[in-house]
Every structure is written in C-alpha cells, then in structure tokens.
Scaffold this active site. Structure first.
Site, short mmCIF file in Angstrom:
data_model
loop_
_atom_site.label_atom_id
_atom_site.label_comp_id
_atom_site.label_asym_id
_atom_site.label_seq_id
_atom_site.Cartn_x
_atom_site.Cartn_y
_atom_site.Cartn_z
N ASP A 180 14.32 -0.08 -60.88
CA ASP A 180 13.99 -1.13 -59.92
C ASP A 180 14.38 -0.69 -58.51
OD1 ASP A 180 13.25 -2.92 -62.02
OD2 ASP A 180 15.37 -3.34 -62.37
N GLY A 200 17.58 11.45 -36.90
CA GLY A 200 18.48 12.58 -36.76
C GLY A 200 19.93 12.19 -36.93
N GLY A 216 7.59 -5.10 -50.63
CA GLY A 216 6.45 -4.80 -51.48
C GLY A 216 6.82 -3.87 -52.62
N GLU A 248 24.53 -0.24 -48.20
CA GLU A 248 23.08 -0.34 -48.39
C GLU A 248 22.73 -1.11 -49.65
OE1 GLU A 248 21.12 0.23 -46.07
OE2 GLU A 248 22.51 1.32 -44.78
N HIS A 251 22.34 -4.74 -49.15
CA HIS A 251 20.99 -5.15 -48.74
C HIS A 251 20.04 -5.17 -49.94
CE1 HIS A 251 22.02 -5.11 -44.58
NE2 HIS A 251 22.11 -3.79 -44.46
N HIS A 257 23.32 -8.40 -42.64
CA HIS A 257 24.55 -7.94 -42.01
C HIS A 257 25.53 -9.09 -41.78
CE1 HIS A 257 22.24 -4.23 -40.49
NE2 HIS A 257 23.00 -3.91 -41.52
#
Length: 618
Positions: A180, A200, A216, A248, A251, A257
């Site tokens: 997933d 970068g 999506g 991460e 999220h 945040h």
C-alpha cells in the site's frame, strides 16, 4: 523509473515550477525586489498561496491565503499576513517580518509537504482528513540508496513504522511484490508532479503522500531525495534516515505538520528525533484510536487453558502455585470476569478441558500418583463435582469429542506410546485404557475431520510429524503414518472453513511451518513455511471461518498471522505486543470475537481481544 510514477499528473509535469530556494536575507513591509519574490515563492511552494500543482496532487489541501499577491515583488499587507501564518505554524515569534529567525528557519532542510494552515492558525497537531480503511497496511521498497545497505534501509523503515504501530491499532507488513505504501529514493523531478520535484542536498528531504484518495495511485507512497547523504548512525554522518522516515510516515498515515517545534511532525529537520512525542501520539490517535491493550485477570498461575460454557461464557482453568486447579469465568457472555476460585486437587502439568454432549464442562489432569483425574460440572454452566480417578499412568492428557458427543482422552503412557480412554456413552461412564502404539516425544494434538473422525498428531522420535485416525466416526483406528518434516515442540491442528485439517509446527529454523489436507478427510500437501521466529502456536477460527495463528515471538510478545480469506492465503506477521511466559491460548466469544490469554511475566493471567468479530484488537 518505476511504473507507479508514469501515472503522475501530466498537466503538473508540463508546467515546472521554480525550485525551492529559501530567501537569504531579512525583509519587511514596503520592501521590493528579488528578495521579496523569493519569500513569496517559498511560501507558495509550501502551501501559503494558491498553487495549482499542489491542488492537483492534494485534493483536500487549501492555501492559507485565498488570493495571489497583486505583485509578488512587493512586500504588502497580504504577504505580511502570510508570513505571520508561517511564523505561527512553525513556532516562531509572530512579527509579520522575515526577520533573522524566520530566514534561518526557511534555510533549514524540511519536509516537502505543504503546511495546512488557516487564518485561525494551526493546531498543535493536524489530522489531514484521510486514513487507511484497514488497520493492516502493507509496504514495499521500490529501491534503496547507495549510501546505505539494503538491510540498513529496511531496518530504518521498519523501526519508524513500529513506532507508529506501537501507539495505534495499525499493523505494518512488508509485501515485496508491492505494498500500500511504496518507499524509494529519487532525484529531481521524479514523475509525481512538479510541485514535488526534489531540489538537491539540503533542501526538501522527502515527501510522503496522504492515504487514499489523496495522491491517487501513489497515495501513501514515500519518496526520499537521493541527493541527500543518508545515515543510520548516531551521531549521524549525514541526514538521519530513521528521523525523516518517522516524520514522513506520519503523513502517509494521515497527519499534517505540527506547530510544536519538538514534535516529529514539525516540518523542519533539526537532527535525530527517533521517538514520537505526546503531540504526535495525540495526533495519530485522533485518526486511528489507541493501540489494543492487554488487561490482567490477576492470579499466580501456570498452564492456562480455556473453554466455552454451554451459554457461551468463556472460562479459563490453570494450575495454581498450590498445585490445585483454579478457574475464572465470564459473568455473562462477552462480558466481565469473576474472581479466581479453587477447584482443589493437586495436579501435575497442564489440565485439559472438554465439553460433554449436554454442555457440561469436564476437566482432566495428571494427579500426583501419575493417574488421570477428572472433575466436571454437575449441570451445564453450573457447579462442580469432586475429583475422581480414571486410573492409568500418563502424562500430558488431552480431551477431545467424538462425533456422537462422547469425550475421549489421549495421553502418553509410561511406555512412551499413545493411550486413550473414552466415555462408553455421551455424558456417561468410561472404558478402560487402551494403547494406540507409537512413540511420542511431545504432547499430542487432535481434531475431528469433517466427517466426524478423530485424528491425532504427534512428533515422533525421528522429529517428523506422525498421525493416526479413526477409520470411521466413533470407531476403530488406523495404523501410524508419517507426514514428514522436522519439527520442534508440540504440533497444533486447525480446521479450514471447508473442513480440511491443517497442522502448524515450529520448524528447526524456528519459523512457523504448515501442512494441510488437499481435500476434507483426504490426502496431504507438502510442507510450507509461513516465516517468523516463533514458539508455542495456537490456532482458533475467526467467526467467518478464517484461521488465525498466535505465537510467542522472539521478543516474547504475542504475534499473529491470519488467512486473508476462508480457506485462502496468509497475511504477513503482525505484533499484538505484550510480554509473556506461558500460552498463548485462544477462544472465541459468543459474539464471534477472538480472545487470547497468556501467562504474563508477573505470572498473572493476561488477555487481549478483538474489538469486533473478524476485526481489530482491543
């Protein structure tokens, strides 16, 4: 590049945006020029002004400011408001000016996700609005980074996911064929929209898309900038991958945040931060609730076993420190528990419990004289008789039921062979002891075939699995036959929804292995591994017929693996936490919810249970 990124929003890719360039010096109301435009572009990139690329990728995102600036090169009142919101969102003094502290923060490496801010200011944590519909989330690695070994990357990812799992009901399983959440390392514009192009070293470190439907086809996917130098050491020799991954994945589970500068979900990287804070935990629990919990039923016990009363109430029996048989029971089906009560006796080893044809429970145990002793309910759901001996010299008795309801007890005799004794009629008297031969090295396990024939499984002296079975329901017995394999400890047998028996064992590699009938009452498959590092398996059936196996893991916690459909394939392993020294034993409540019991490290009885039939855990 992987196929999953070929589906990215082509419109976004055709309109590349300026790369993330942080402003380099202070600015204030009335200033004009390139520096002001840099401030505007920075704020637009991270969610403070309308941005079509962000809107396409994050359908539920809304900019903090409803309108574009009249002139992006002029520091006007609207830009001052946006700067104030940025400062408030990130724990800075709210001045409305891009002062030295604000410039310093904007220069720091950060997450690539847009901030979600309203005119009222941010909450300490922000739940974005989407969540995974299942509590069992899979993940996979698209690639790894040359900065680290694949094992180091997997360890960092697994450790980060484990921290989110520890405080929620979520379970994470790696699925190499595609999970997933798909995790990889990429450079520059890597196919998921210009707003997400990496810039970068030292800028945007990573981004992870919210759960479906946001993102999506790449919902939940996490991308790390390959331009960074990734590290797993402490102190880090580059950017700390466990810290960034922990942020991460927040999220990827549905958090935005946080304004709390000490939280994992704070947007800016400031070095290693590998543990969730109270703010992070409160945020994720607002989405998924708390982790299942263990509850103590107290006592100081050994060898717990469980059974269901005629009215559906679970009852647990155990050997106490005084050698007597003790029990505790639900006071109503699916409900609370009584206190502990003694049924007396002095028993050795684990008791075994069966249910008579009329619903009365009956408990069997080895006495201090080596004989089989038993005690029984005098009425279904009712009181208990005194103890009585069934003679013999046995160890490890196990009670089972014939197709006609007659109880039958199997045990290892003094000669190492399998012996049995049975009721001569349902709810009635007993035969004498009879030998079924063989040589046992572990306690036995037994189950009834779909046609009613009992079948007994043991570990033989050669370390293989052996079995013997009734040739007709309620009737005589076959000879012994080997099913091969190399096993450790006692086998356990489960039943598929279609009636096929399936046997689970601990292999010599400490993994869970299984073998199953290819048709009900018929031949057998070869052996197959279900992985893990396990001990003491137990296998009940869910209300929908799916088998679920519970084991003690290498961490002494409870782990489980389950069929994904009745008679079907298997999930990956997931932890239910806890720490225990005996068990597990599992039963099904009257409403279909599984409940697992163990002996905890404090020697008390502990339990955890499904919060709904076929579903998550308490």
């Amino acid at each position: 590049m992987s196929d999953e990124f070929d589906r990215a929003d082509s419109a976004a890719m055709m309109a590349p945006e300026p790369r993330h360039v942080a402003p380099q010096k202070a600015a204030a109301l009335g200033d004009e020029g390139d520096q002001v435009e840099q401030i505007y572009e920075y704020l637009r990139r991270f969610g403070y002004f309308p941005n079509q690329s962000l809107a396409r990728r994050y359908p539920q995102w809304r900019p903090a400011m409803a309108f574009e600036l009249a002139d992006p090169r002029v520091y006007d009142e609207q830009l001052k408001t946006a700067v104030s919101l940025f400062q408030k969102a990130n724990g800075l003094a709210v001045t409305g000016e891009v002062d030295d502290a604000t410039v310093g923060l904007m220069k720091r490496p950060r997450c690539g996700f847009p901030d979600i801010v309203t005119a009222d200011g941010p909450a300490e944590f922000t739940a974005q609005g989407n969540r995974w519909n299942s509590l069992n989330v899979t993940y996979s690695h698209t690639n790894t980074t040359p900065d680290l070994s694949a094992a180091d990357v997997r360890g960092a990812v697994r450790g980060a996911l484990d921290r989110w799992a520890a405080v929620t009901p979520l379970n994470f399983t790696e699925n190499p064929s595609g999970g997933d959440m798909r995790i990889g390392f990429f450079s520059g514009d890597h196919g998921d929209g210009a707003a997400n192009a990496f810039d970068g070293a030292g800028g945007v470190l990573a981004h992870c898309f919210y759960p479906p439907p946001n993102g999506g086809d790449i919902a939940g996917d996490c991308h790390f900038d390959e331009a960074e130098t990734w590290s797993v050491n402490l102190p880090p020799t580059g950017t700390d991958l466990p810290t960034v991954a922990l942020h991460e994945f927040g999220h990827g589970l549905g958090l935005a945040h946080s304004s709390v500068t000490s939280s994992v979900m704070y947007a800016f990287y400031g070095g290693p931060r590998r543990e969730l804070t109270d703010d992070d935990i409160a945020g994720i629990r607002s989405v998924y609730g708390t982790r299942f919990r263990w509850a103590s039923l107290s006592g100081i016990i050994l060898d717990p076993v469980t059974a269901s009363n005629a009215d559906g109430r679970l009852e647990v029996f155990a050997r106490g420190t005084d050698g007597a048989l003790w029990h505790i029971w639900q006071t109503a089906p699916n409900n609370g528990w009584s206190g502990w009560h003694s049924l007396g006796g002095v028993i050795q080893g684990a008791p075994s419990v069966g249910r008579n044809a009329d619903g009365r429970l009956e408990v069997f145990a080895r006495g201090t004289d080596g004989a089989l002793w038993h005690i029984w309910q005098t009425a279904p759901n009712g009181g208990w008789s005194g103890w009585a001996s069934l003679g013999g010299w046995i160890v490890n008795p196990l009670a089972s039921s014939n197709a006609d309801g007659r109880l039958e007890v199997f045990a290892q005799g003094a000669d190492g062979a399998l012996w049995h004794i049975w009721q001569t009629a349902p709810n009635n008297g007993w035969s004498g002891w009879a030998s079924l031969g063989g040589r046992l090295t572990t306690p036995v396990t037994t189950r009834r075939n779909r046609d009613g024939r009992l079948e007994v499984f043991v570990r033989g002296t050669d370390g293989a699995l052996w079995h013997i079975w009734q040739t007709a329901p309620n009737s005589g017995w076959s000879g012994w036959a080997s099913l091969g394999g190399r096993i450790i400890g006692t086998p356990v047998v489960g039943g598929n929804a279609d009636g096929r028996l399936e046997v689970f064992v601990r292999g010599t590699d400490n993994a869970l292995w299984h073998i199953w009938q290819t048709a009900p009452g018929n031949g057998w498959s070869g052996w197959a591994s279900l992985g893990g590092i396990i001990d003491m398996p137990a296998v009940p059936n869910n209300a929908d017929g799916r088998m679920e196996v519970f084991v003690r893991g290498a961490d002494n916690g409870l782990w489980h693996i389950w069929q994904t459909a009745p008679n079907g394939g298997w999930s990956g392993w997931a932890s239910l936490g806890g720490r225990f020294t005996g068990g597990p034993v599992a039963s099904r409540n009257a409403d279909g919810r599984l409940e697992v019991f163990v002996r905890g490290t404090d020697n008390a009885l502990w339990h955890t249970w499904q919060s709904a039939a076929n579903n998550g855990w308490s």
